[in-house]
Design an enzyme around this catalytic site. Sequence first.
Site, mmCIF file in Angstrom:
data_model
loop_
_atom_site.group_PDB
_atom_site.id
_atom_site.type_symbol
_atom_site.label_atom_id
_atom_site.label_comp_id
_atom_site.label_asym_id
_atom_site.label_seq_id
_atom_site.Cartn_x
_atom_site.Cartn_y
_atom_site.Cartn_z
ATOM 1 N N HIS A 243 0.799 -1.038 -0.006
ATOM 2 C CA HIS A 243 -0.101 -0.007 -0.025
ATOM 3 C C HIS A 243 0.775 1.158 0.010
ATOM 4 O O HIS A 243 0.486 2.541 0.509
ATOM 5 C CB HIS A 243 -0.927 -0.054 1.290
ATOM 6 C CG HIS A 243 -1.798 -1.070 1.327
ATOM 7 N ND1 HIS A 243 -2.945 -1.426 0.741
ATOM 8 C CD2 HIS A 243 -1.431 -2.362 2.365
ATOM 9 C CE1 HIS A 243 -3.318 -2.627 1.170
ATOM 10 N NE2 HIS A 243 -2.327 -3.391 2.076
ATOM 11 N N SER B 264 15.814 19.975 -16.697
ATOM 12 C CA SER B 264 14.901 20.884 -16.903
ATOM 13 C C SER B 264 15.285 22.023 -17.551
ATOM 14 O O SER B 264 16.328 22.525 -17.463
ATOM 15 C CB SER B 264 14.240 21.071 -15.622
ATOM 16 O OG SER B 264 13.412 22.155 -15.757
ATOM 17 N N LYS C 136 17.202 20.426 -11.657
ATOM 18 C CA LYS C 136 16.466 19.082 -11.883
ATOM 19 C C LYS C 136 17.366 18.090 -12.481
ATOM 20 O O LYS C 136 17.968 18.312 -13.507
ATOM 21 C CB LYS C 136 15.106 19.475 -12.384
ATOM 22 C CG LYS C 136 14.115 20.083 -11.868
ATOM 23 C CD LYS C 136 13.525 19.502 -10.742
ATOM 24 C CE LYS C 136 12.585 18.388 -11.216
ATOM 25 N NZ LYS C 136 11.349 19.177 -11.720
ATOM 26 N N GLU D 204 9.553 7.335 -17.171
ATOM 27 C CA GLU D 204 8.172 8.102 -17.241
ATOM 28 C C GLU D 204 7.689 7.651 -18.570
ATOM 29 O O GLU D 204 6.488 7.063 -18.875
ATOM 30 C CB GLU D 204 8.176 9.518 -17.127
ATOM 31 C CG GLU D 204 8.450 9.853 -15.539
ATOM 32 C CD GLU D 204 8.616 11.118 -15.315
ATOM 33 O OE1 GLU D 204 8.246 12.063 -16.287
ATOM 34 O OE2 GLU D 204 9.547 11.727 -14.433
#
Length: 466
Positions: A156, A277, A283, A290
Amino acid sequence: MATLWQVGGGEGLDPAVDRFLSSLAVDARLVFEDIECSQAHAIMLGEQGIIPHADASALVDELAKIRKDLESGALAVDQSAEDVHSFLEAELTRRLGDIGKSIHAGRSRNDQVAAAFKLHVRNACRQTRARVLDAVSACLDVAERNIETLMPGYTHLQRAQPVTLAHHVLAWCAALERDADRFADAATRANESPLGAGALAGSGLSVDRERTAELIGFSRVSMNTMDAVADRDAAIEYAASAATLMMHLSRACEDIVLWASSEYSFVKISPRASTGSSIMPQKRNPDPAELIRGKAGRVFGNLQALLVMEKGLPYAYNRDLQEDKALFFEIEETMNGALEAFKVLVQSIEPDAGRMRAALDEGYLEATDVAEFLVKAGVPFRTAYQAAKLLVQRCVDEQKSLRAITQADLAVHEAFEKAGASAAELAEYLEPQACVARRMQTGGPAPLRTREQIDRLRAWLHLATR
Ligand code: ARG
Protein backbone atom coordinates in the site's frame (compact mmCIF):
# COMPACT_ATOMS: atom_id res chain seq x y z
CA MET A 1 1.76 1.03 -61.11
CA ALA A 2 -0.96 -1.24 -62.46
CA THR A 3 -2.50 -3.66 -59.98
CA LEU A 4 -1.90 -7.40 -60.36
CA TRP A 5 -5.54 -8.08 -60.87
CA GLN A 6 -6.57 -5.47 -63.43
CA VAL A 7 -6.90 -6.83 -66.98
CA GLY A 8 -7.81 -4.88 -70.11
CA GLY A 9 -9.25 -1.37 -70.20
CA GLY A 10 -12.43 -0.25 -68.50
CA GLU A 11 -12.87 1.84 -65.44
CA GLY A 12 -9.98 1.61 -62.95
CA LEU A 13 -9.77 2.30 -59.24
CA ASP A 14 -10.53 5.81 -58.17
CA PRO A 15 -7.19 7.35 -57.11
CA ALA A 16 -8.55 8.11 -53.64
CA VAL A 17 -9.62 4.49 -53.16
CA ASP A 18 -6.31 3.33 -54.57
CA ARG A 19 -4.44 5.45 -52.02
CA PHE A 20 -6.72 4.26 -49.27
CA LEU A 21 -6.19 0.58 -50.06
CA SER A 22 -2.44 0.76 -50.45
CA SER A 23 -0.46 -0.90 -47.66
CA LEU A 24 2.93 -0.32 -49.19
CA ALA A 25 4.00 2.43 -46.81
CA VAL A 26 3.64 -0.11 -44.02
CA ASP A 27 4.37 -3.51 -45.54
CA ALA A 28 7.49 -2.41 -47.46
CA ARG A 29 9.19 -3.47 -44.22
CA LEU A 30 8.37 -7.08 -45.08
CA VAL A 31 10.25 -6.97 -48.35
CA PHE A 32 13.12 -9.18 -47.20
CA GLU A 33 10.80 -11.75 -45.64
CA ASP A 34 8.74 -11.71 -48.84
CA ILE A 35 11.87 -12.28 -50.92
CA GLU A 36 12.84 -15.23 -48.70
CA CYS A 37 9.40 -16.82 -49.03
CA SER A 38 9.29 -16.10 -52.78
CA GLN A 39 12.64 -17.79 -53.31
CA ALA A 40 11.38 -20.88 -51.48
CA HIS A 41 8.20 -20.83 -53.56
CA ALA A 42 10.18 -20.52 -56.82
CA ILE A 43 12.51 -23.40 -55.90
CA MET A 44 9.51 -25.57 -55.07
CA LEU A 45 7.78 -24.65 -58.37
CA GLY A 46 10.90 -25.80 -60.24
CA GLU A 47 11.29 -29.01 -58.24
CA GLN A 48 7.65 -29.90 -58.77
CA GLY A 49 7.91 -29.25 -62.51
CA ILE A 50 5.26 -26.54 -62.31
CA ILE A 51 7.72 -24.18 -64.05
CA PRO A 52 10.95 -25.09 -65.87
CA HIS A 53 14.01 -25.57 -63.64
CA ALA A 54 15.88 -22.82 -65.48
CA ASP A 55 13.06 -20.35 -64.84
CA ALA A 56 13.04 -21.24 -61.16
CA SER A 57 16.80 -20.60 -60.97
CA ALA A 58 16.40 -17.31 -62.78
CA LEU A 59 13.69 -16.24 -60.31
CA VAL A 60 15.78 -17.21 -57.27
CA ASP A 61 18.83 -15.38 -58.63
CA GLU A 62 16.90 -12.29 -59.60
CA LEU A 63 15.26 -12.16 -56.17
CA ALA A 64 18.74 -12.28 -54.65
CA LYS A 65 19.78 -9.38 -56.91
CA ILE A 66 16.70 -7.41 -55.93
CA ARG A 67 17.65 -7.95 -52.29
CA LYS A 68 21.18 -6.67 -52.94
CA ASP A 69 19.89 -3.67 -54.87
CA LEU A 70 17.48 -2.79 -52.07
CA GLU A 71 20.23 -3.14 -49.48
CA SER A 72 22.66 -0.98 -51.44
CA GLY A 73 20.01 1.60 -52.21
CA ALA A 74 20.30 1.04 -55.98
CA LEU A 75 16.61 0.06 -55.93
CA ALA A 76 13.81 1.60 -53.91
CA VAL A 77 10.41 0.09 -53.27
CA ASP A 78 8.02 1.70 -55.79
CA GLN A 79 5.60 3.68 -53.67
CA SER A 80 2.82 3.46 -56.26
CA ALA A 81 2.46 -0.33 -55.87
CA GLU A 82 -0.62 -1.68 -54.09
CA ASP A 83 1.53 -3.57 -51.64
CA VAL A 84 5.00 -5.07 -51.26
CA HIS A 85 3.91 -8.32 -52.90
CA SER A 86 2.68 -6.51 -56.03
CA PHE A 87 5.91 -4.53 -56.10
CA LEU A 88 8.07 -7.67 -56.06
CA GLU A 89 6.16 -9.41 -58.84
CA ALA A 90 6.21 -6.24 -60.95
CA GLU A 91 9.95 -5.85 -60.36
CA LEU A 92 10.61 -9.48 -61.34
CA THR A 93 8.51 -9.03 -64.46
CA ARG A 94 10.30 -5.81 -65.35
CA ARG A 95 13.60 -7.64 -65.10
CA LEU A 96 12.72 -11.12 -66.41
CA GLY A 97 9.62 -10.65 -68.57
CA ASP A 98 7.49 -13.80 -68.81
CA ILE A 99 9.61 -15.66 -66.27
CA GLY A 100 8.74 -12.99 -63.71
CA LYS A 101 5.08 -13.49 -64.51
CA SER A 102 5.36 -17.20 -63.66
CA ILE A 103 6.16 -16.83 -59.96
CA HIS A 104 2.61 -16.45 -58.73
CA ALA A 105 1.54 -19.96 -59.87
CA GLY A 106 0.14 -21.89 -56.91
CA ARG A 107 0.04 -18.97 -54.49
CA SER A 108 -2.11 -16.01 -53.61
CA ARG A 109 -1.25 -12.79 -51.87
CA ASN A 110 -3.29 -14.21 -49.00
CA ASP A 111 -0.86 -17.00 -48.19
CA GLN A 112 2.05 -14.83 -49.33
CA VAL A 113 1.34 -12.08 -46.82
CA ALA A 114 0.51 -14.58 -44.08
CA ALA A 115 3.88 -16.32 -44.63
CA ALA A 116 6.02 -13.17 -44.80
CA PHE A 117 4.29 -11.67 -41.77
CA LYS A 118 4.47 -14.86 -39.71
CA LEU A 119 8.17 -15.17 -40.48
CA HIS A 120 8.65 -11.59 -39.33
CA VAL A 121 6.65 -12.11 -36.13
CA ARG A 122 8.50 -15.35 -35.30
CA ASN A 123 11.83 -13.54 -35.63
CA ALA A 124 10.51 -10.56 -33.68
CA CYS A 125 9.58 -12.88 -30.80
CA ARG A 126 13.16 -14.13 -30.71
CA GLN A 127 14.68 -10.65 -30.94
CA THR A 128 12.46 -9.13 -28.29
CA ARG A 129 13.17 -12.09 -26.02
CA ALA A 130 16.90 -11.45 -26.43
CA ARG A 131 16.34 -7.85 -25.32
CA VAL A 132 14.40 -9.04 -22.27
CA LEU A 133 17.38 -11.23 -21.38
CA ASP A 134 19.68 -8.20 -21.67
CA ALA A 135 17.43 -6.26 -19.31
CA VAL A 136 17.46 -9.13 -16.81
CA SER A 137 21.24 -9.22 -17.01
CA ALA A 138 21.41 -5.49 -16.17
CA CYS A 139 19.07 -6.05 -13.20
CA LEU A 140 21.22 -8.94 -11.95
CA ASP A 141 24.28 -6.69 -11.94
CA VAL A 142 22.44 -4.28 -9.62
CA ALA A 143 21.20 -7.16 -7.44
CA GLU A 144 24.68 -8.64 -7.24
CA ARG A 145 26.09 -5.41 -5.80
CA ASN A 146 23.22 -4.95 -3.33
CA ILE A 147 22.61 -8.31 -1.69
CA GLU A 148 23.06 -6.71 1.73
CA THR A 149 21.75 -3.22 0.96
CA LEU A 150 18.85 -2.91 3.39
CA MET A 151 15.76 -0.99 2.36
CA PRO A 152 12.08 -0.85 3.30
CA GLY A 153 9.70 -3.12 1.43
CA TYR A 154 6.25 -1.60 0.91
CA THR A 155 2.63 -2.67 0.78
CA HIS A 156 0.00 0.00 0.00
CA LEU A 157 3.04 2.24 -0.49
CA GLN A 158 3.48 2.13 3.32
CA ARG A 159 6.74 0.89 4.77
CA ALA A 160 6.05 -2.74 5.65
CA GLN A 161 9.05 -4.97 6.36
CA PRO A 162 12.79 -4.70 5.76
CA VAL A 163 14.09 -6.21 2.53
CA THR A 164 17.16 -5.56 0.42
CA LEU A 165 17.59 -3.69 -2.84
CA ALA A 166 18.68 -6.96 -4.43
CA HIS A 167 15.46 -8.64 -3.33
CA HIS A 168 13.38 -5.83 -4.81
CA VAL A 169 15.21 -5.87 -8.15
CA LEU A 170 14.94 -9.67 -8.27
CA ALA A 171 11.17 -9.26 -8.05
CA TRP A 172 11.35 -7.41 -11.39
CA CYS A 173 13.52 -10.23 -12.75
CA ALA A 174 10.98 -12.89 -11.77
CA ALA A 175 8.37 -11.10 -13.91
CA LEU A 176 10.81 -10.57 -16.77
CA GLU A 177 11.68 -14.27 -16.74
CA ARG A 178 8.04 -15.11 -17.39
CA ASP A 179 7.97 -12.48 -20.14
CA ALA A 180 10.98 -14.02 -21.85
CA ASP A 181 9.30 -17.43 -21.68
CA ARG A 182 6.13 -16.01 -23.20
CA PHE A 183 8.06 -14.74 -26.23
CA ALA A 184 9.87 -18.10 -26.57
CA ASP A 185 6.52 -19.84 -26.44
CA ALA A 186 4.99 -17.48 -28.99
CA ALA A 187 7.97 -18.04 -31.31
CA THR A 188 7.42 -21.79 -31.14
CA ARG A 189 3.76 -21.47 -32.06
CA ALA A 190 4.54 -18.94 -34.80
CA ASN A 191 6.98 -21.37 -36.35
CA GLU A 192 4.57 -22.77 -38.95
CA SER A 193 4.23 -22.02 -42.61
CA PRO A 194 1.00 -20.77 -44.16
CA LEU A 195 2.60 -20.83 -47.62
CA GLY A 196 0.81 -23.03 -50.15
CA ALA A 197 -2.57 -22.35 -48.58
CA GLY A 198 -3.28 -20.20 -51.66
CA ALA A 199 -6.24 -17.86 -51.47
CA LEU A 200 -7.96 -20.19 -49.00
CA ALA A 201 -8.21 -23.67 -50.54
CA GLY A 202 -4.65 -24.57 -51.53
CA SER A 203 -3.93 -25.12 -55.20
CA GLY A 204 -4.84 -27.59 -57.94
CA LEU A 205 -1.16 -27.56 -58.92
CA SER A 206 1.20 -29.97 -57.16
CA VAL A 207 2.36 -27.36 -54.64
CA ASP A 208 4.54 -28.90 -51.90
CA ARG A 209 3.90 -27.00 -48.69
CA GLU A 210 6.29 -29.07 -46.59
CA ARG A 211 9.12 -28.23 -48.99
CA THR A 212 8.60 -24.46 -48.88
CA ALA A 213 8.29 -24.61 -45.10
CA GLU A 214 11.61 -26.43 -44.94
CA LEU A 215 13.30 -23.99 -47.31
CA ILE A 216 12.11 -20.95 -45.34
CA GLY A 217 13.07 -22.55 -42.04
CA PHE A 218 9.59 -22.94 -40.58
CA SER A 219 9.44 -26.07 -38.42
CA ARG A 220 6.08 -27.26 -39.83
CA VAL A 221 3.12 -26.24 -41.99
CA SER A 222 -0.18 -24.95 -40.67
CA MET A 223 -2.77 -27.70 -40.77
CA ASN A 224 -5.75 -26.04 -42.51
CA THR A 225 -5.51 -23.82 -45.56
CA MET A 226 -8.45 -21.61 -44.57
CA ASP A 227 -7.07 -21.10 -41.08
CA ALA A 228 -3.63 -20.42 -42.56
CA VAL A 229 -4.80 -17.30 -44.42
CA ALA A 230 -7.29 -16.14 -41.78
CA ASP A 231 -5.08 -16.53 -38.70
CA ARG A 232 -3.10 -13.70 -37.11
CA ASP A 233 -2.58 -15.37 -33.71
CA ALA A 234 1.19 -14.98 -33.86
CA ALA A 235 0.85 -11.19 -33.98
CA ILE A 236 -1.72 -11.24 -31.20
CA GLU A 237 0.45 -13.46 -29.01
CA TYR A 238 3.43 -11.17 -29.51
CA ALA A 239 1.20 -8.19 -28.72
CA ALA A 240 -0.23 -9.82 -25.60
CA SER A 241 3.25 -10.79 -24.41
CA ALA A 242 4.44 -7.24 -25.12
CA ALA A 243 1.48 -5.75 -23.26
CA THR A 244 2.27 -7.86 -20.20
CA LEU A 245 5.93 -6.97 -20.45
CA MET A 246 5.18 -3.24 -20.79
CA MET A 247 2.96 -3.50 -17.72
CA HIS A 248 5.88 -5.03 -15.81
CA LEU A 249 8.34 -2.41 -17.06
CA SER A 250 5.89 0.35 -16.11
CA ARG A 251 5.81 -0.93 -12.54
CA ALA A 252 9.57 -1.20 -12.23
CA CYS A 253 9.82 2.28 -13.75
CA GLU A 254 7.33 3.62 -11.24
CA ASP A 255 9.53 2.20 -8.46
CA ILE A 256 12.50 4.01 -9.96
CA VAL A 257 10.57 7.28 -10.31
CA LEU A 258 9.60 7.07 -6.63
CA TRP A 259 13.10 6.14 -5.51
CA ALA A 260 14.59 9.04 -7.46
CA SER A 261 12.20 11.60 -5.93
CA SER A 262 13.59 13.85 -3.21
CA GLU A 263 10.96 12.40 -0.86
CA TYR A 264 12.62 8.96 -1.11
CA SER A 265 16.10 9.83 -2.40
CA PHE A 266 16.94 6.12 -2.50
CA VAL A 267 18.70 6.39 -5.83
CA LYS A 268 20.18 8.90 -8.20
CA ILE A 269 19.96 8.28 -11.92
CA SER A 270 23.18 9.04 -13.74
CA PRO A 271 23.14 11.54 -16.61
CA ARG A 272 23.08 8.62 -19.09
CA ALA A 273 19.42 8.10 -18.25
CA SER A 274 18.10 11.28 -16.69
CA THR A 275 17.28 14.64 -18.17
CA GLY A 276 17.54 18.24 -17.08
CA SER A 277 14.80 20.83 -16.94
CA SER A 278 14.78 23.71 -19.43
CA ILE A 279 13.94 26.13 -16.62
CA MET A 280 14.94 24.57 -13.29
CA PRO A 281 18.71 24.12 -13.25
CA GLN A 282 18.69 21.82 -10.21
CA LYS A 283 16.52 19.10 -11.78
CA ARG A 284 17.50 15.56 -12.79
CA ASN A 285 14.33 14.03 -14.10
CA PRO A 286 13.69 10.29 -14.60
CA ASP A 287 12.19 10.85 -18.08
CA PRO A 288 13.07 7.44 -19.56
CA ALA A 289 11.23 5.71 -16.73
CA GLU A 290 8.22 7.94 -17.23
CA LEU A 291 8.15 7.48 -20.98
CA ILE A 292 8.33 3.68 -20.69
CA ARG A 293 5.39 3.92 -18.29
CA GLY A 294 3.62 6.19 -20.77
CA LYS A 295 4.23 3.98 -23.78
CA ALA A 296 2.62 0.98 -22.10
CA GLY A 297 -0.75 2.47 -23.04
CA ARG A 298 0.11 2.48 -26.71
CA VAL A 299 0.96 -1.23 -26.62
CA PHE A 300 -2.20 -2.12 -24.67
CA GLY A 301 -4.22 -0.08 -27.18
CA ASN A 302 -2.72 -1.77 -30.21
CA LEU A 303 -3.34 -5.23 -28.72
CA GLN A 304 -6.97 -4.20 -28.28
CA ALA A 305 -7.08 -2.87 -31.84
CA LEU A 306 -5.70 -6.15 -33.22
CA LEU A 307 -8.32 -8.17 -31.39
CA VAL A 308 -11.15 -5.90 -32.46
CA MET A 309 -9.88 -5.86 -36.06
CA GLU A 310 -10.12 -9.66 -36.19
CA LYS A 311 -13.28 -10.10 -34.14
CA GLY A 312 -16.24 -11.46 -36.09
CA LEU A 313 -14.42 -11.61 -39.45
CA PRO A 314 -15.97 -14.27 -41.67
CA TYR A 315 -13.56 -16.97 -42.83
CA ALA A 316 -11.17 -16.75 -44.55
CA TYR A 317 -9.19 -13.67 -45.73
CA ASN A 318 -10.69 -10.18 -45.53
CA ARG A 319 -8.93 -6.92 -46.27
CA ASP A 320 -9.47 -5.84 -42.67
CA LEU A 321 -6.49 -8.09 -41.88
CA GLN A 322 -4.18 -5.65 -43.65
CA GLU A 323 -4.42 -3.47 -40.54
CA ASP A 324 -2.43 -6.08 -38.59
CA LYS A 325 0.95 -4.87 -39.76
CA ALA A 326 0.79 -1.18 -38.85
CA LEU A 327 -0.46 -2.11 -35.38
CA PHE A 328 2.14 -4.82 -34.96
CA PHE A 329 5.13 -2.81 -36.15
CA GLU A 330 4.26 -0.01 -33.76
CA ILE A 331 4.14 -2.46 -30.86
CA GLU A 332 7.41 -4.08 -31.91
CA GLU A 333 9.22 -0.76 -32.24
CA THR A 334 7.83 0.56 -28.95
CA MET A 335 8.69 -2.66 -27.14
CA ASN A 336 12.26 -2.85 -28.38
CA GLY A 337 12.90 0.84 -27.71
CA ALA A 338 11.48 0.55 -24.21
CA LEU A 339 13.60 -2.51 -23.42
CA GLU A 340 16.78 -0.83 -24.59
CA ALA A 341 16.03 2.30 -22.56
CA PHE A 342 15.09 0.21 -19.52
CA LYS A 343 18.39 -1.64 -19.63
CA VAL A 344 20.36 1.63 -19.63
CA LEU A 345 18.09 3.07 -16.96
CA VAL A 346 18.78 0.12 -14.66
CA GLN A 347 22.50 0.41 -15.33
CA SER A 348 22.27 4.09 -14.38
CA ILE A 349 20.81 3.58 -10.91
CA GLU A 350 23.13 4.85 -8.19
CA PRO A 351 21.71 3.60 -4.89
CA ASP A 352 22.10 5.59 -1.68
CA ALA A 353 22.46 2.79 0.87
CA GLY A 354 22.53 5.28 3.77
CA ARG A 355 19.16 6.82 2.84
CA MET A 356 17.57 3.41 2.39
CA ARG A 357 18.90 2.19 5.72
CA ALA A 358 17.72 5.37 7.44
CA ALA A 359 14.20 4.81 6.09
CA LEU A 360 14.09 1.63 8.19
CA ASP A 361 14.32 3.67 11.38
CA GLU A 362 10.83 5.10 10.97
CA GLY A 363 7.65 3.14 10.53
CA TYR A 364 8.12 0.18 12.90
CA LEU A 365 8.91 -2.27 10.12
CA GLU A 366 10.06 -4.86 12.68
CA ALA A 367 6.61 -5.14 14.30
CA THR A 368 5.90 -8.50 12.64
CA ASP A 369 9.17 -9.77 14.02
CA VAL A 370 8.10 -8.80 17.57
CA ALA A 371 5.09 -11.06 17.14
CA GLU A 372 7.20 -13.84 15.65
CA PHE A 373 9.66 -13.53 18.54
CA LEU A 374 6.78 -14.38 20.87
CA VAL A 375 5.46 -17.16 18.61
CA LYS A 376 8.87 -18.81 18.89
CA ALA A 377 8.40 -18.80 22.68
CA GLY A 378 5.06 -20.61 22.31
CA VAL A 379 2.64 -17.63 22.29
CA PRO A 380 -0.34 -18.11 19.88
CA PHE A 381 0.10 -15.78 16.92
CA ARG A 382 -3.03 -13.65 17.50
CA THR A 383 -2.01 -13.02 21.12
CA ALA A 384 1.54 -12.27 19.99
CA TYR A 385 0.13 -9.85 17.38
CA GLN A 386 -1.84 -7.99 20.06
CA ALA A 387 1.22 -7.77 22.31
CA ALA A 388 3.36 -6.48 19.44
CA LYS A 389 0.73 -3.89 18.53
CA LEU A 390 0.64 -2.58 22.10
CA LEU A 391 4.43 -2.40 22.17
CA VAL A 392 4.46 -0.46 18.88
CA GLN A 393 1.80 1.90 20.28
CA ARG A 394 3.92 2.55 23.35
CA CYS A 395 6.97 3.31 21.20
CA VAL A 396 4.87 5.65 19.05
CA ASP A 397 3.70 7.45 22.21
CA GLU A 398 7.25 7.73 23.46
CA GLN A 399 8.52 8.66 20.03
CA LYS A 400 11.18 6.01 19.96
CA SER A 401 12.21 3.10 17.83
CA LEU A 402 11.31 -0.52 18.64
CA ARG A 403 14.99 -1.15 19.07
CA ALA A 404 15.10 1.37 21.98
CA ILE A 405 12.69 -0.60 24.18
CA THR A 406 13.35 -1.11 27.87
CA GLN A 407 12.26 -3.97 30.11
CA ALA A 408 9.55 -1.67 31.52
CA ASP A 409 8.05 -1.25 28.02
CA LEU A 410 7.45 -5.01 27.85
CA ALA A 411 4.84 -4.64 30.62
CA VAL A 412 2.35 -3.53 27.92
CA HIS A 413 1.31 -7.19 27.56
CA GLU A 414 1.68 -10.25 29.77
CA ALA A 415 2.85 -12.34 26.82
CA PHE A 416 6.30 -10.77 27.03
CA GLU A 417 6.76 -11.84 30.62
CA LYS A 418 5.30 -15.30 29.99
CA ALA A 419 7.72 -15.73 27.11
CA GLY A 420 10.56 -14.69 29.39
CA ALA A 421 11.48 -11.93 26.94
CA SER A 422 14.41 -9.66 27.70
CA ALA A 423 14.35 -6.19 26.13
CA ALA A 424 18.00 -6.39 25.11
CA GLU A 425 17.52 -9.76 23.44
CA LEU A 426 14.39 -8.57 21.64
CA ALA A 427 16.06 -5.35 20.48
CA GLU A 428 18.86 -7.39 18.98
CA TYR A 429 16.31 -9.69 17.33
CA LEU A 430 14.77 -6.63 15.70
CA GLU A 431 17.92 -5.37 13.95
CA PRO A 432 16.82 -5.00 10.29
CA GLN A 433 19.81 -7.00 9.15
CA ALA A 434 18.75 -9.86 11.45
CA CYS A 435 15.11 -9.58 10.29
CA VAL A 436 16.23 -10.01 6.69
CA ALA A 437 18.76 -12.75 7.40
CA ARG A 438 16.07 -14.86 9.11
CA ARG A 439 13.82 -14.78 6.06
CA MET A 440 15.29 -17.91 4.61
CA GLN A 441 12.37 -19.29 2.64
CA THR A 442 12.92 -20.11 -1.00
CA GLY A 443 12.66 -16.78 -2.80
CA GLY A 444 13.09 -14.83 0.42
CA PRO A 445 15.30 -11.77 1.03
CA ALA A 446 17.98 -13.49 3.17
CA PRO A 447 21.35 -12.86 1.49
CA LEU A 448 21.92 -16.60 1.14
CA ARG A 449 18.62 -16.99 -0.71
CA THR A 450 19.30 -13.90 -2.79
CA ARG A 451 22.60 -15.39 -3.86
CA GLU A 452 20.75 -18.52 -4.96
CA GLN A 453 18.21 -16.52 -6.95
CA ILE A 454 20.95 -14.60 -8.72
CA ASP A 455 22.88 -17.78 -9.51
CA ARG A 456 19.78 -19.52 -10.83
CA LEU A 457 18.87 -16.56 -13.04
CA ARG A 458 22.43 -16.29 -14.34
CA ALA A 459 22.42 -19.99 -15.23
CA TRP A 460 19.07 -19.54 -16.97
CA LEU A 461 20.41 -16.52 -18.88
CA HIS A 462 23.43 -18.54 -19.92
CA LEU A 463 21.28 -21.33 -21.35
CA ALA A 464 18.73 -18.95 -22.82
CA THR A 465 21.24 -16.82 -24.72
CA ARG A 466 22.99 -19.79 -26.36
N1 ARG B 1 -1.82 -6.04 -48.69
C1 ARG B 1 -2.63 -7.15 -48.36
C2 ARG B 1 -2.58 -7.39 -46.84
O1 ARG B 1 -1.73 -6.88 -46.22
C3 ARG B 1 -2.17 -8.37 -49.05
C4 ARG B 1 -3.24 -9.37 -49.31
C5 ARG B 1 -4.21 -8.86 -50.30
N2 ARG B 1 -5.14 -9.90 -50.63
C6 ARG B 1 -6.29 -9.65 -51.21
N3 ARG B 1 -7.07 -10.67 -51.41
N4 ARG B 1 -6.68 -8.44 -51.50
O2 ARG B 1 -3.42 -8.06 -46.27
